[in-house]
Design a protein around this motif. Structure first.
Motif, mmCIF file in Angstrom:
data_model
loop_
_atom_site.group_PDB
_atom_site.id
_atom_site.type_symbol
_atom_site.label_atom_id
_atom_site.label_comp_id
_atom_site.label_asym_id
_atom_site.label_seq_id
_atom_site.Cartn_x
_atom_site.Cartn_y
_atom_site.Cartn_z
ATOM 1 N N LYS A 8 0.817 -1.211 0.000
ATOM 2 C CA LYS A 8 0.000 0.000 0.000
ATOM 3 C C LYS A 8 0.850 1.260 0.000
ATOM 4 O O LYS A 8 0.593 2.206 -0.750
ATOM 5 N N VAL A 9 1.879 1.274 0.839
ATOM 6 C CA VAL A 9 2.766 2.445 0.901
ATOM 7 C C VAL A 9 3.518 2.606 -0.422
ATOM 8 O O VAL A 9 3.649 3.717 -0.943
ATOM 9 N N ALA A 10 3.990 1.503 -0.995
ATOM 10 C CA ALA A 10 4.696 1.565 -2.278
ATOM 11 C C ALA A 10 3.778 2.081 -3.374
ATOM 12 O O ALA A 10 4.193 2.888 -4.215
ATOM 13 N N GLU A 15 2.181 6.313 -7.177
ATOM 14 C CA GLU A 15 1.165 7.194 -7.759
ATOM 15 C C GLU A 15 1.515 8.669 -7.575
ATOM 16 O O GLU A 15 1.365 9.467 -8.509
ATOM 17 N N ASP A 16 1.992 9.026 -6.380
ATOM 18 C CA ASP A 16 2.332 10.427 -6.122
ATOM 19 C C ASP A 16 3.500 10.896 -6.979
ATOM 20 O O ASP A 16 3.471 12.001 -7.530
ATOM 21 N N VAL A 36 7.419 6.164 -13.384
ATOM 22 C CA VAL A 36 7.803 5.366 -12.222
ATOM 23 C C VAL A 36 7.390 3.930 -12.523
ATOM 24 O O VAL A 36 6.200 3.601 -12.515
ATOM 25 N N SER A 37 8.368 3.073 -12.807
ATOM 26 C CA SER A 37 8.041 1.704 -13.205
ATOM 27 C C SER A 37 7.806 0.787 -12.016
ATOM 28 O O SER A 37 7.032 -0.159 -12.115
ATOM 29 N N ASP A 38 8.456 1.058 -10.879
ATOM 30 C CA ASP A 38 8.280 0.187 -9.717
ATOM 31 C C ASP A 38 8.760 0.905 -8.463
ATOM 32 O O ASP A 38 9.613 1.787 -8.534
ATOM 33 N N VAL A 39 8.197 0.517 -7.334
ATOM 34 C CA VAL A 39 8.632 1.015 -6.030
ATOM 35 C C VAL A 39 8.723 -0.178 -5.095
ATOM 36 O O VAL A 39 7.773 -0.953 -4.970
ATOM 37 N N ALA A 48 12.697 3.564 0.555
ATOM 38 C CA ALA A 48 11.927 3.295 -0.656
ATOM 39 C C ALA A 48 12.870 3.339 -1.849
ATOM 40 O O ALA A 48 13.592 4.315 -2.042
ATOM 41 N N LYS A 49 12.875 2.261 -2.630
ATOM 42 C CA LYS A 49 13.653 2.205 -3.869
ATOM 43 C C LYS A 49 12.686 2.479 -5.013
ATOM 44 O O LYS A 49 11.744 1.725 -5.236
#
Length: 119
Positions: A8-10, A15-16, A36-39, A48-49
């Motif tokens: 959820k945080v990722a 999105e932000d 942003v392809s992935d978090v 956070a990566k």
């Protein structure tokens, strides 16, 4: 294995930042697309990566350098967006996602257009 909280945080971070980079691209004079392809986020939600795809390729180094310089502002931005939802605002690490380049290179090799001597 990621917990629901990590996912959820990722997702919120992804999105932000996608919206932020879209706005920055619209305001910029250059036509650069940053997606942003992935978090990925650590279990303690401390780091956070963030994996970015940048097009066109010739602007990648300059954009990544600018993102690294503006990291404190980006952390402040994400803190304002999700400050009420988490106790600790994660440290942000940005990485260049080259997965699409690798796929393109592999397809080129399979078509026989590459420099692979075996094919």
């Amino acid at each position: 294995m990621e917990s629901n909280r990590q996912r959820k945080v990722a997702q919120i971070i992804q999105e932000d930042f996608a919206e932020l980079f879209r706005k920055q691209s619209a305001e910029s004079k250059q036509s650069i697309l940053v997606s942003v392809s992935d978090v990925k986020i650590t279990p303690d939600l401390g780091i956070a990566k963030i994996y970015l795809s940048i097009f066109p390729q010739e602007h990648r180094k300059a954009v990544m350098k600018e993102i690294e310089v503006n990291k404190p502002q980006y952390r402040n931005f994400i803190g304002q967006k999700m400050g009420k939802q988490v106790r600790i605002i994660p440290q942000l690490n940005f990485y260049l996602d080259t997965a699409l380049d690798d796929v393109e290179k592999l397809e080129k090799e399979l078509r026989g257009d590459g420099d692979n001597p075996i094919l």
